[in-house]
Design a protein around this motif. Structure first.
Motif, PDB file in Angstrom:
ATOM      1  N   TYR A 113      79.204  49.156  22.849  1.00  0.00           N
ATOM      2  CA  TYR A 113      77.833  48.705  23.437  1.00  0.00           C
ATOM      3  C   TYR A 113      77.937  47.785  24.540  1.00  0.00           C
ATOM      4  O   TYR A 113      79.073  47.265  24.651  1.00  0.00           O
ATOM      5  N   HIS A 172      71.924  41.958  19.700  1.00  0.00           N
ATOM      6  CA  HIS A 172      72.012  42.110  18.439  1.00  0.00           C
ATOM      7  C   HIS A 172      72.524  40.834  17.336  1.00  0.00           C
ATOM      8  O   HIS A 172      71.902  40.638  16.516  1.00  0.00           O
ATOM      9  N   TRP A 173      73.351  40.153  18.072  1.00  0.00           N
ATOM     10  CA  TRP A 173      73.876  38.864  17.158  1.00  0.00           C
ATOM     11  C   TRP A 173      73.014  37.719  17.309  1.00  0.00           C
ATOM     12  O   TRP A 173      72.830  37.235  16.307  1.00  0.00           O
ATOM     13  N   ARG A 178      64.967  44.049  23.600  1.00  0.00           N
ATOM     14  CA  ARG A 178      66.011  44.750  22.931  1.00  0.00           C
ATOM     15  C   ARG A 178      65.518  46.284  23.116  1.00  0.00           C
ATOM     16  O   ARG A 178      66.410  47.034  23.185  1.00  0.00           O
ATOM     17  N   ARG A 196      67.264  48.954  24.976  1.00  0.00           N
ATOM     18  CA  ARG A 196      67.673  49.996  24.312  1.00  0.00           C
ATOM     19  C   ARG A 196      67.276  51.606  24.992  1.00  0.00           C
ATOM     20  O   ARG A 196      68.073  52.693  24.849  1.00  0.00           O
ATOM     21  N   LEU A 230      78.781  58.109  18.190  1.00  0.00           N
ATOM     22  CA  LEU A 230      79.412  57.881  17.018  1.00  0.00           C
ATOM     23  C   LEU A 230      80.741  58.672  16.819  1.00  0.00           C
ATOM     24  O   LEU A 230      80.968  59.664  17.525  1.00  0.00           O
ATOM     25  N   HIS A 288      68.819  52.448  11.789  1.00  0.00           N
ATOM     26  CA  HIS A 288      68.677  51.696  12.944  1.00  0.00           C
ATOM     27  C   HIS A 288      67.247  51.603  13.370  1.00  0.00           C
ATOM     28  O   HIS A 288      66.887  50.690  13.897  1.00  0.00           O
ATOM     29  N   TYR A 312      64.605  48.433  13.652  1.00  0.00           N
ATOM     30  CA  TYR A 312      63.771  48.374  14.752  1.00  0.00           C
ATOM     31  C   TYR A 312      62.246  48.106  14.303  1.00  0.00           C
ATOM     32  O   TYR A 312      61.749  47.175  14.715  1.00  0.00           O
ATOM     33  N   HIS A 319      73.167  47.995   5.903  1.00  0.00           N
ATOM     34  CA  HIS A 319      73.311  48.025   7.059  1.00  0.00           C
ATOM     35  C   HIS A 319      75.023  47.156   7.191  1.00  0.00           C
ATOM     36  O   HIS A 319      76.039  47.684   7.669  1.00  0.00           O
ATOM     37  N   ARG A 352      83.052  47.926  18.232  1.00  0.00           N
ATOM     38  CA  ARG A 352      82.218  48.392  19.517  1.00  0.00           C
ATOM     39  C   ARG A 352      80.912  47.432  19.439  1.00  0.00           C
ATOM     40  O   ARG A 352      80.145  47.503  20.446  1.00  0.00           O
TER      41      ARG A 352
HETATM   42  C1  HEM Z   1      69.557  41.008  10.589  1.00  0.00           C
HETATM   43  C2  HEM Z   1      70.380  41.384  10.713  1.00  0.00           C
HETATM   44  C3  HEM Z   1      70.564  42.667  11.504  1.00  0.00           C
HETATM   45  C4  HEM Z   1      69.819  43.621  12.397  1.00  0.00           C
HETATM   46  C5  HEM Z   1      68.181  43.369  12.340  1.00  0.00           C
HETATM   47  C6  HEM Z   1      70.768  44.394  12.780  1.00  0.00           C
HETATM   48  C7  HEM Z   1      70.225  45.589  13.481  1.00  0.00           C
HETATM   49  C8  HEM Z   1      70.907  46.583  14.142  1.00  0.00           C
HETATM   50  C9  HEM Z   1      70.478  47.650  14.740  1.00  0.00           C
HETATM   51  C10 HEM Z   1      68.961  48.021  15.078  1.00  0.00           C
HETATM   52  C11 HEM Z   1      71.332  48.347  15.516  1.00  0.00           C
HETATM   53  C12 HEM Z   1      71.331  49.623  16.206  1.00  0.00           C
HETATM   54  C13 HEM Z   1      71.520  48.946  17.727  1.00  0.00           C
HETATM   55  C14 HEM Z   1      71.159  50.058  18.705  1.00  0.00           C
HETATM   56  O1  HEM Z   1      71.621  51.423  18.812  1.00  0.00           O
HETATM   57  O2  HEM Z   1      70.177  49.915  19.542  1.00  0.00           O
HETATM   58  C15 HEM Z   1      72.900  47.647  15.024  1.00  0.00           C
HETATM   59  C16 HEM Z   1      73.954  48.295  15.155  1.00  0.00           C
HETATM   60  C17 HEM Z   1      75.033  47.582  14.574  1.00  0.00           C
HETATM   61  N1  HEM Z   1      75.121  46.618  13.615  1.00  0.00           N
HETATM   62 FE1  HEM Z   1      73.649  45.563  13.094  1.00  0.00          FE
HETATM   63  N2  HEM Z   1      72.246  44.512  12.349  1.00  0.00           N
HETATM   64  C18 HEM Z   1      72.142  43.087  11.818  1.00  0.00           C
HETATM   65  C19 HEM Z   1      73.203  42.366  11.288  1.00  0.00           C
HETATM   66  C20 HEM Z   1      74.391  43.135  11.394  1.00  0.00           C
HETATM   67  C21 HEM Z   1      75.609  42.604  10.698  1.00  0.00           C
HETATM   68  C22 HEM Z   1      75.605  41.181   9.902  1.00  0.00           C
HETATM   69  C23 HEM Z   1      76.808  43.537  10.855  1.00  0.00           C
HETATM   70  C24 HEM Z   1      78.140  43.334  10.752  1.00  0.00           C
HETATM   71  C25 HEM Z   1      78.665  42.987   9.749  1.00  0.00           C
HETATM   72  C26 HEM Z   1      76.388  44.400  11.802  1.00  0.00           C
HETATM   73  C27 HEM Z   1      76.937  45.529  12.507  1.00  0.00           C
HETATM   74  C28 HEM Z   1      76.540  46.413  13.314  1.00  0.00           C
HETATM   75  C29 HEM Z   1      77.349  47.456  13.769  1.00  0.00           C
HETATM   76  C30 HEM Z   1      78.844  47.683  13.612  1.00  0.00           C
HETATM   77  C31 HEM Z   1      76.629  48.240  14.731  1.00  0.00           C
HETATM   78  C32 HEM Z   1      76.967  49.486  15.560  1.00  0.00           C
HETATM   79  C33 HEM Z   1      76.618  50.816  14.774  1.00  0.00           C
HETATM   80  C34 HEM Z   1      76.898  51.923  15.463  1.00  0.00           C
HETATM   81  O3  HEM Z   1      78.024  51.880  16.213  1.00  0.00           O
HETATM   82  O4  HEM Z   1      76.219  52.803  15.638  1.00  0.00           O
HETATM   83  N3  HEM Z   1      74.834  44.215  11.960  1.00  0.00           N
HETATM   84  N4  HEM Z   1      72.359  46.768  14.061  1.00  0.00           N
END
Ligand code: HEM
Ligand code: HEM
Length: 178
Positions: free
Chosen positions: A4, A12-13, A60, A64, A72, A88, A92, A153, A171
């Motif tokens: 990303y 995201h973080w 965001r 996006r 993937l 995802h 959103y 997730h 990533r």
């Molecule tokens: C409130 C917490 C979280 C929300 C609202 C959230 C939301 C999202 C969203 C919407 C995406 C898609 C990104 C995009 O394509 O624009 C995403 C991707 C991702 N998130 Fe989160 N996330 C959260 C917490 C976490 C945590 C704690 C982890 C790890 C343990 C994590 C790991 C990932 C990963 C690895 C992806 C990439 C997935 C891919 O490659 O398609 N997320 N997240």
């Protein structure tokens, strides 16, 4: 494996931390009995964190729409890719619906939202106790549903990191080659 962009990773973080913080504060503040300065302060912090989530979610989404995420891994079955995209999209939707429900609940309860005690945000609806009762329940259930979706997730992310070891988590982690 493509990553990303740095912007997507930072957003995201940051949003994840703010949502976890707002969620925890929400539970703690509503558990404090009676009326105290601490309770008042936590309510204010909760609202500021939530409004920040809303603003960052908008940023965001705009980012996006202009930047396709990396594809993937091809080893991933089609149903899993579909499930990941569906989840995802839902995340959103919740990043907007949850803070908006809290915002309109606060307005319907008769309180303006003053961001960081500096800027009064638009009072889009007037005081309406009946609507406030409904929005309070809606806000609660949206928060609990988002927690469940985030749980799924995270489990999926950990499964990819520990069982599949396919680099899906990496990533989305800060690193040099974004
Ligand atoms: C409130 C917490 C979280 C929300 C609202 C959230 C939301 C999202 C969203 C919407 C995406 C898609 C990104 C995009 O394509 O624009 C995403 C991707 C991702 N998130 Fe989160 N996330 C959260 C917490 C976490 C945590 C704690 C982890 C790890 C343990 C994590 C790991 C990932 C990963 C690895 C992806 C990439 C997935 C891919 O490659 O398609 N997320 N997240
Ligand atoms: C990511 C954003 C948000 C999350 C995760 C979140 C989560 C929560 C949670 C878990 C509660 C406790 C519910 C209960 O136990 O009854 C709560 C309550 C509350 N939230 Fe939020 N919230 C968010 C955004 C907002 C926003 C933007 C506002 C207003 C501007 C807001 C206003 C409130 C208020 C006033 C309550 C107290 C309701 C009561 O007195 O029962 N929230 N929220």
């Amino acid at each position: 494996m493509q990553r990303y962009t740095k912007t997507a990773i930072a957003l995201h973080w940051l949003v994840a931390l703010l949502i976890i913080g707002a969620f925890t504060l929400g539970l703690v503040m509503t558990d404090i009995p009676g009326f105290s300065m601490t309770k008042l302060r936590y309510y204010a912090w909760h609202k500021w964190a939530g409004v920040t989530v809303l603003a960052l979610a908008a940023l965001r989404l705009l980012w996006r729409l202009g930047h396709r995420p990396p594809p993937l891994p091809s080893t991933m079955p089609a149903w899993q890719r579909g499930a990941a995209h569906g989840l995802h999209h839902l995340l959103y939707v919740f990043m907007f619906a949850l803070p908006l429900s809290g915002y309109f609940y606060t307005l319907a309860a008769g309180f303006p939202v003053v961001y960081f005690n500096l800027v009064q945000l638009p009072v889009l609806i007037g005081k309406d106790p009946a609507l406030a009762e409904v929005l309070k329940v809606v806000h609660y259930w949206l928060a609990m549903s988002l927690a469940a979706l985030v749980g799924l997730h995270v489990l999926a992310a950990l499964k990819h990191a520990v069982v599949d070891r396919d680099g899906t988590l990496r990533r989305m982690l800060p690193g040099r080659s974004a």
